[in-house]
Design an enzyme around this catalytic site. Sequence first.
Site, PDB file in Angstrom:
ATOM      1  N   HIS A 308     -26.568 -38.667  40.083  1.00  0.00           N
ATOM      2  CA  HIS A 308     -27.180 -37.355  40.228  1.00  0.00           C
ATOM      3  C   HIS A 308     -25.991 -36.588  40.035  1.00  0.00           C
ATOM      4  CE1 HIS A 308     -27.122 -35.148  44.344  1.00  0.00           C
ATOM      5  NE2 HIS A 308     -28.496 -35.657  44.360  1.00  0.00           N
ATOM      6  N   ASP A 366     -34.571 -41.573  44.802  1.00  0.00           N
ATOM      7  CA  ASP A 366     -35.802 -42.241  43.651  1.00  0.00           C
ATOM      8  C   ASP A 366     -35.791 -43.749  43.568  1.00  0.00           C
ATOM      9  OD1 ASP A 366     -36.960 -39.345  44.407  1.00  0.00           O
ATOM     10  OD2 ASP A 366     -35.812 -38.908  42.762  1.00  0.00           O
TER      11      ASP A 366
HETATM   12  N1  CMC Z   1     -29.656 -42.265  32.163  1.00  0.00           N
HETATM   13  C1  CMC Z   1     -28.711 -42.610  31.444  1.00  0.00           C
HETATM   14  N2  CMC Z   1     -28.043 -41.757  30.886  1.00  0.00           N
HETATM   15  C2  CMC Z   1     -27.726 -40.807  31.899  1.00  0.00           C
HETATM   16  C3  CMC Z   1     -28.480 -40.686  33.576  1.00  0.00           C
HETATM   17  C4  CMC Z   1     -29.607 -41.243  33.685  1.00  0.00           C
HETATM   18  N3  CMC Z   1     -30.515 -41.447  34.256  1.00  0.00           N
HETATM   19  N4  CMC Z   1     -27.918 -39.504  34.555  1.00  0.00           N
HETATM   20  C5  CMC Z   1     -27.282 -38.982  33.381  1.00  0.00           C
HETATM   21  N5  CMC Z   1     -26.838 -39.903  32.413  1.00  0.00           N
HETATM   22  C6  CMC Z   1     -25.718 -39.592  31.486  1.00  0.00           C
HETATM   23  C7  CMC Z   1     -25.622 -38.495  30.614  1.00  0.00           C
HETATM   24  O1  CMC Z   1     -26.388 -38.115  29.229  1.00  0.00           O
HETATM   25  C8  CMC Z   1     -24.393 -37.377  30.599  1.00  0.00           C
HETATM   26  O2  CMC Z   1     -23.741 -38.122  29.400  1.00  0.00           O
HETATM   27  P1  CMC Z   1     -23.305 -37.526  28.313  1.00  0.00           P
HETATM   28  O3  CMC Z   1     -21.576 -37.119  30.016  1.00  0.00           O
HETATM   29  O4  CMC Z   1     -22.649 -38.557  27.735  1.00  0.00           O
HETATM   30  O5  CMC Z   1     -23.293 -36.382  27.772  1.00  0.00           O
HETATM   31  C9  CMC Z   1     -23.352 -37.958  32.004  1.00  0.00           C
HETATM   32  O6  CMC Z   1     -24.879 -38.712  32.824  1.00  0.00           O
HETATM   33  C10 CMC Z   1     -24.035 -36.607  32.938  1.00  0.00           C
HETATM   34  O7  CMC Z   1     -25.397 -36.331  33.220  1.00  0.00           O
HETATM   35  P2  CMC Z   1     -25.841 -34.934  32.758  1.00  0.00           P
HETATM   36  O8  CMC Z   1     -27.976 -34.616  32.440  1.00  0.00           O
HETATM   37  O9  CMC Z   1     -24.839 -33.870  32.831  1.00  0.00           O
HETATM   38  O10 CMC Z   1     -25.684 -34.542  34.755  1.00  0.00           O
HETATM   39  P3  CMC Z   1     -26.985 -33.987  35.498  1.00  0.00           P
HETATM   40  O11 CMC Z   1     -25.843 -32.945  37.172  1.00  0.00           O
HETATM   41  O12 CMC Z   1     -26.646 -32.952  34.465  1.00  0.00           O
HETATM   42  O13 CMC Z   1     -27.667 -34.497  35.719  1.00  0.00           O
HETATM   43  C11 CMC Z   1     -29.095 -35.437  37.061  1.00  0.00           C
HETATM   44  C12 CMC Z   1     -28.163 -34.849  37.019  1.00  0.00           C
HETATM   45  C13 CMC Z   1     -29.923 -36.463  38.188  1.00  0.00           C
HETATM   46  C14 CMC Z   1     -30.806 -34.429  36.422  1.00  0.00           C
HETATM   47  C15 CMC Z   1     -29.021 -36.950  35.688  1.00  0.00           C
HETATM   48  O14 CMC Z   1     -29.061 -38.130  36.676  1.00  0.00           O
HETATM   49  C16 CMC Z   1     -31.109 -37.397  35.772  1.00  0.00           C
HETATM   50  O15 CMC Z   1     -31.701 -36.748  34.671  1.00  0.00           O
HETATM   51  N6  CMC Z   1     -31.035 -38.484  36.307  1.00  0.00           N
HETATM   52  C17 CMC Z   1     -32.321 -39.514  36.001  1.00  0.00           C
HETATM   53  C18 CMC Z   1     -33.379 -38.121  36.977  1.00  0.00           C
HETATM   54  C19 CMC Z   1     -33.233 -38.837  38.371  1.00  0.00           C
HETATM   55  O16 CMC Z   1     -33.722 -40.126  38.600  1.00  0.00           O
HETATM   56  N7  CMC Z   1     -33.352 -37.214  39.121  1.00  0.00           N
HETATM   57  C20 CMC Z   1     -33.357 -37.646  40.778  1.00  0.00           C
HETATM   58  C21 CMC Z   1     -32.214 -37.310  41.077  1.00  0.00           C
HETATM   59  S1  CMC Z   1     -32.053 -37.162  42.811  1.00  0.00           S
HETATM   60  C22 CMC Z   1     -33.723 -37.242  43.509  1.00  0.00           C
HETATM   61  C23 CMC Z   1     -33.512 -35.181  44.026  1.00  0.00           C
HETATM   62  O17 CMC Z   1     -33.147 -34.694  43.372  1.00  0.00           O
HETATM   63  O18 CMC Z   1     -34.726 -34.705  43.588  1.00  0.00           O
END
Ligand code: CMC
Length: 431
Positions: A308, A366
């Site tokens: 998140h 989720d």
């Molecule tokens: N699985 C594997 N690696 C992950 C994941 C994941 N679910 N989420 C983040 N990472 C890693 C990512 O690769 C990155 O690694 P590095 O620093 O080595 O490049 C690091 O963690 C930070 O990730 P980010 O994408 O820069 O973080 P963000 O804040 O931009 O993204 C997120 C947040 C929710 C989009 C992301 O965690 C994600 O894609 N999660 C899966 C989708 C999900 O479950 N979304 C629902 C969110 S809660 C409900 C809502 O908001 O609707």
Amino acid sequence: MADTTKTATLTIDGESYELPMHSPTAGPDVVDIRKLYGQAGVFTYDPGFTSTASCDSTITYIDGDAGILTHRGYPIDQLAGKSHYLEVCFLLLYGYLPKAEELEAFETTVTRHTMIHEQMHNFFRGFRRDAHPMATMVGVVGAMSAFYHDSTDISDERQREIASFRLIAKMPTIAAMAYKYSIGQPFVYPRNDLDYAANFLHMCFSVPAEEYHVDPILARAMDRIFTLHADHEQNASTSTVRLASSSGANPFACVAAGIACLWGPAHGGANQACLEMLKEIGTPDQIPEYIARAKDKNDPFRLMGFGHRVYKNFDPRAKVMKQSADEVLDLLGVDDNPTLQVAKELEKAALDDPYFTEKKLFPNVDFYSGIILEAMGFPTSMFTPIFALSRTVGWVSQWKEQLSDPQMKIGRPRQLYQGADLRDYVDIENR
Ligand code: CMC
């Protein structure tokens, strides 16, 4: 906005600029850069808004490090345990817990707005039966602008309130109709003798051919899912609603924009994607392969329902959702749900792995919601529409707050231009 005596100093090419700061009720202080361009001729750069507060708000607060979510100061676990969705809607909209007579009046008002204009039924019939219900919802909610002209004048406070009631009341009807249309069953009209969640289950699962009894325990679980999704401060879809509204667009158009944004798998679409992932994993012995894929930088796969932007600790909603999943499956007499088993073991495997703990990736709302919704009988394509209907009150509350904010301006970010420099047009024969 509470001012502090603190200031920040920014030095550019030896010249210093004093920037005012603001202290929130909770959370980090904020450096006010509104006059920065005028004074120093520079922009700030923050794609994804990771360090930018786009507004001030009094509705919802998240402490991502502590795993705390509050609405108007009340913790989400208390609201999920002791309150119910329509009371939380009142709280989000008006800022305080209602007295019994206020709640009754509010519930009556919402209930009296649950039907949609009969002519709107034709919109549904214009969609293909295999349309995703979110596509249908984006279209039908946007089309409300064409039907409810008496609540589109955003300068009239009473019209804003009526639009809020309409959106909260009609969204379950629209979501249920999108579902019924997709499975070729007749639309079911709302029933005003049922509560908000029970009415939604009735509209989704009853058929004219026989009596349908809404199980009160399932209705309670549904209500809790609505409550857990009701608002989440300035997330992507809420920011979309605020940005659309900043131009003066009508509330139905703004909420349709919010629904479109919510649909993506990084946001509300994650609940559908998560259940599909758990099914694809299938059995616990496959978990190591998927964990390895999630960690592989060359593989786009991510663990859905994990991570998140704000929570760097357990998402408090996920804790309640996990408990609810156990309760609902127990009620339904499902004691060996393979998807729940995969989910629990996947959670354990991820939390035992330094990749996830070091990056502070925990299950989010989720991760377990799809298991409950599937057990209730919803297909995966309905998961995100249920999120959308739950979040409508959050969008509407934030929209109302924005419109009464004297500081409101059209949202217009700047950019770091990296394109071609000024050049002369070249005639086609000379290229
Ligand atoms: N699985 C594997 N690696 C992950 C994941 C994941 N679910 N989420 C983040 N990472 C890693 C990512 O690769 C990155 O690694 P590095 O620093 O080595 O490049 C690091 O963690 C930070 O990730 P980010 O994408 O820069 O973080 P963000 O804040 O931009 O993204 C997120 C947040 C929710 C989009 C992301 O965690 C994600 O894609 N999660 C899966 C989708 C999900 O479950 N979304 C629902 C969110 S809660 C409900 C809502 O908001 O609707």
